[in-house]
Design a protein around this motif. Structure first.
Motif, PDB file in Angstrom:
ATOM      1  N   LYS A 160       0.653   1.293   0.770  1.00  0.00           N
ATOM      2  CA  LYS A 160       0.760   2.404  -0.170  1.00  0.00           C
ATOM      3  C   LYS A 160       0.285   1.948  -1.539  1.00  0.00           C
ATOM      4  CE  LYS A 160       3.941   6.139  -1.414  1.00  0.00           C
ATOM      5  NZ  LYS A 160       5.339   6.643  -1.272  1.00  0.00           N
ATOM      6  N   ILE A 161      -0.365   2.847  -2.283  1.00  0.00           N
ATOM      7  CA  ILE A 161      -0.817   2.515  -3.629  1.00  0.00           C
ATOM      8  C   ILE A 161      -0.168   3.453  -4.635  1.00  0.00           C
ATOM      9  CG2 ILE A 161      -3.019   1.712  -2.699  1.00  0.00           C
ATOM     10  CD1 ILE A 161      -4.360   4.143  -3.933  1.00  0.00           C
ATOM     11  N   LYS A 162      -0.052   2.960  -5.842  1.00  0.00           N
ATOM     12  CA  LYS A 162       0.427   3.784  -6.958  1.00  0.00           C
ATOM     13  C   LYS A 162      -0.336   3.377  -8.202  1.00  0.00           C
ATOM     14  CE  LYS A 162       4.555   5.310  -9.488  1.00  0.00           C
ATOM     15  NZ  LYS A 162       4.329   6.754  -9.223  1.00  0.00           N
ATOM     16  N   THR A 163      -0.856   4.367  -8.913  1.00  0.00           N
ATOM     17  CA  THR A 163      -1.612   4.116 -10.137  1.00  0.00           C
ATOM     18  C   THR A 163      -0.757   4.459 -11.351  1.00  0.00           C
ATOM     19  OG1 THR A 163      -3.724   4.527  -9.049  1.00  0.00           O
ATOM     20  CG2 THR A 163      -3.685   4.704 -11.449  1.00  0.00           C
ATOM     21  N   HIS A 164      -0.678   3.518 -12.273  1.00  0.00           N
ATOM     22  CA  HIS A 164       0.088   3.680 -13.507  1.00  0.00           C
ATOM     23  C   HIS A 164      -0.877   3.796 -14.683  1.00  0.00           C
ATOM     24  CE1 HIS A 164       3.873   2.323 -11.514  1.00  0.00           C
ATOM     25  NE2 HIS A 164       3.013   1.636 -10.766  1.00  0.00           N
ATOM     26  N   VAL A 165      -0.614   4.728 -15.562  1.00  0.00           N
ATOM     27  CA  VAL A 165      -1.408   4.882 -16.772  1.00  0.00           C
ATOM     28  C   VAL A 165      -0.650   4.212 -17.918  1.00  0.00           C
ATOM     29  CG1 VAL A 165      -2.520   6.482 -18.364  1.00  0.00           C
ATOM     30  CG2 VAL A 165      -2.360   7.059 -15.929  1.00  0.00           C
ATOM     31  N   LEU A 166      -1.226   3.156 -18.465  1.00  0.00           N
ATOM     32  CA  LEU A 166      -0.573   2.393 -19.528  1.00  0.00           C
ATOM     33  C   LEU A 166      -1.071   2.860 -20.883  1.00  0.00           C
ATOM     34  CD1 LEU A 166      -0.712  -1.248 -18.081  1.00  0.00           C
ATOM     35  CD2 LEU A 166       0.809   0.661 -17.481  1.00  0.00           C
ATOM     36  N   ASP A 167      -0.157   3.285 -21.706  1.00  0.00           N
ATOM     37  CA  ASP A 167      -0.476   3.656 -23.081  1.00  0.00           C
ATOM     38  C   ASP A 167      -0.518   2.368 -23.898  1.00  0.00           C
ATOM     39  OD1 ASP A 167      -0.690   4.563 -25.666  1.00  0.00           O
ATOM     40  OD2 ASP A 167       1.124   5.801 -25.624  1.00  0.00           O
ATOM     41  N   MET A 168      -1.708   1.851 -24.122  1.00  0.00           N
ATOM     42  CA  MET A 168      -1.843   0.546 -24.764  1.00  0.00           C
ATOM     43  C   MET A 168      -1.445   0.577 -26.239  1.00  0.00           C
ATOM     44  SD  MET A 168      -2.636  -1.098 -22.114  1.00  0.00           S
ATOM     45  CE  MET A 168      -3.084  -2.736 -22.668  1.00  0.00           C
ATOM     46  N   SER A 169      -1.338   1.781 -26.829  1.00  0.00           N
ATOM     47  CA  SER A 169      -0.884   1.861 -28.218  1.00  0.00           C
ATOM     48  C   SER A 169       0.574   1.427 -28.350  1.00  0.00           C
ATOM     49  CB  SER A 169      -1.061   3.285 -28.751  1.00  0.00           C
ATOM     50  OG  SER A 169      -0.164   4.187 -28.124  1.00  0.00           O
ATOM     51  N   LEU A 170       1.309   1.423 -27.214  1.00  0.00           N
ATOM     52  CA  LEU A 170       2.697   0.958 -27.252  1.00  0.00           C
ATOM     53  C   LEU A 170       2.767  -0.514 -27.636  1.00  0.00           C
ATOM     54  CD1 LEU A 170       5.660   1.630 -26.789  1.00  0.00           C
ATOM     55  CD2 LEU A 170       5.328   1.165 -24.343  1.00  0.00           C
TER      56      LEU A 170
ATOM     57  N   THR B  25      -3.751   0.175 -10.655  1.00  0.00           N
ATOM     58  CA  THR B  25      -3.315   0.535  -9.303  1.00  0.00           C
ATOM     59  C   THR B  25      -2.694  -0.685  -8.637  1.00  0.00           C
ATOM     60  OG1 THR B  25      -5.038   2.216  -9.083  1.00  0.00           O
ATOM     61  CG2 THR B  25      -4.037   1.400  -7.057  1.00  0.00           C
ATOM     62  N   LEU B  26      -1.441  -0.546  -8.220  1.00  0.00           N
ATOM     63  CA  LEU B  26      -0.722  -1.607  -7.518  1.00  0.00           C
ATOM     64  C   LEU B  26      -0.696  -1.264  -6.028  1.00  0.00           C
ATOM     65  CD1 LEU B  26       2.275  -2.060 -10.005  1.00  0.00           C
ATOM     66  CD2 LEU B  26       0.121  -3.349  -9.909  1.00  0.00           C
ATOM     67  N   VAL B  27      -1.121  -2.221  -5.203  1.00  0.00           N
ATOM     68  CA  VAL B  27      -1.286  -1.983  -3.770  1.00  0.00           C
ATOM     69  C   VAL B  27      -0.209  -2.732  -2.995  1.00  0.00           C
ATOM     70  CG1 VAL B  27      -2.835  -2.135  -1.796  1.00  0.00           C
ATOM     71  CG2 VAL B  27      -3.779  -1.750  -4.097  1.00  0.00           C
ATOM     72  N   ILE B  28       0.716  -1.991  -2.416  1.00  0.00           N
ATOM     73  CA  ILE B  28       1.670  -2.561  -1.464  1.00  0.00           C
ATOM     74  C   ILE B  28       0.951  -2.649  -0.119  1.00  0.00           C
ATOM     75  CG2 ILE B  28       3.869  -2.208  -0.287  1.00  0.00           C
ATOM     76  CD1 ILE B  28       4.753  -0.571  -2.751  1.00  0.00           C
ATOM     77  N   GLN B  29       0.852  -3.852   0.429  1.00  0.00           N
ATOM     78  CA  GLN B  29      -0.014  -4.051   1.596  1.00  0.00           C
ATOM     79  C   GLN B  29       0.678  -4.890   2.662  1.00  0.00           C
ATOM     80  OE1 GLN B  29      -3.728  -5.974   0.656  1.00  0.00           O
ATOM     81  NE2 GLN B  29      -4.592  -5.675   2.672  1.00  0.00           N
TER      82      GLN B  29
END
Length: 267
Positions: A234-244, A7-11
């Protein structure tokens, strides 16, 4: 390797309002936890705000508020990456980002490369440490650090899977900041086969600066994986596919780091 949620938080981070910024940070950690994140990442100096010449804005690391963040990390089983202007021993001032994880001592990254506007006031850090959480190795760089490719390479050589780039960058519109980041941060990801995540402050900071709100996620293939433009918190959560990571790093023509000739680089 399992997927990782970041989760990246723009603050918005006004100067000289530590209690306000801390309360907002706690609020955003709780919001990120509702999204089942593994990492919650705040902008550079989000707790103190960004005003290099205002040395009265610096704060010492205090067990009271750090313990509160520790309890939050423990409660939600997440890593909290949060920043401040640190007043250290012997009067030194650092741009510092804290790493707060369950059941581990608080760690920190001190900004290594200072911009010309910061160098008269801050001391440089010297350690390009890589940290670990939930099986993921990660590094932190702060804003101006991003323009020195060898720092990302140093972290990649220490097995970093993700490099986080918290920013306090007031120049330009969100669109202009996006274009700038896409020029150099994609290169940091592609050259080193690492995920890159960046996040900036947003809005006016009560010290004459106005920040374009933006966050960005880039894959280890160098392609944009997600972007968020905001004009308020504002926050945004990214799902990282670590198999990449494994896919890139096992490809003979897409993983360059093992063939690097470091002996050609002058110290």
């Amino acid at each position: 390797m399992q997927n990782i949620r970041v989760t990246l938080v723009i603050q918005n981070c006004p100067v000289n309002r530590f209690a306000h910024n801390f309360a907002q940070t706690v609020k955003q950690v709780s919001a990120a936890a509702l999204q089942n994140c593994d990492f919650v990442v705040f902008p550079e100096m989000n707790l103190t705000g960004y005003a290099p010449a205002n040395l009265s804005n610096a704060v010492a690391l205090d067990s009271v508020w750090i313990n509160k963040l520790n309890r939050l990390a423990q409660k939600h089983n997440i890593a909290i990456l949060t920043g401040l202007v640190e007043k250290a021993a012997a009067g030194k001032i650092y741009a510092t980002h804290l790493v707060i994880r369950p059941d581990q001592p608080v760690a920190r990254y001190r900004k290594i490369h200072l911009s010309p506007f910061e160098a008269p006031y801050f001391s440089c850090g010297d350690d390009a440490d890589v940290f670990k959480f939930k099986g993921v190795y990660f590094g932190i760089q702060l804003c101006y650090d991003a323009h020195f490719p060898e720092l990302s390479t140093a972290m990649a050589l220490k097995r970093a899977d993700i490099i986080f780039f918290p920013h306090a960058s007031p120049r330009g519109t969100p669109g202009e900041k996006s274009a700038s980041w896409k020029r150099h941060l994609t290169a940091r990801a592609f050259d080193n086969a690492v995920f890159v995540a960046a996040v900036n402050q947003v809005g006016e900071n009560n010290a004459g600066l106005d920040f374009p709100g933006i966050s960005m996620m880039i894959g280890p293939d160098g392609f944009l994986a997600g972007e968020n433009i905001a004009y308020e918190n504002k926050i945004k959560t990214h799902v990282l596919d670590m198999s990449l990571l494994e896919h890139i790093r096992t490809h003979k023509m897409r993983y360059f780091l093992p063939n690097r000739r470091g002996n050609l680089i002058d110290e």
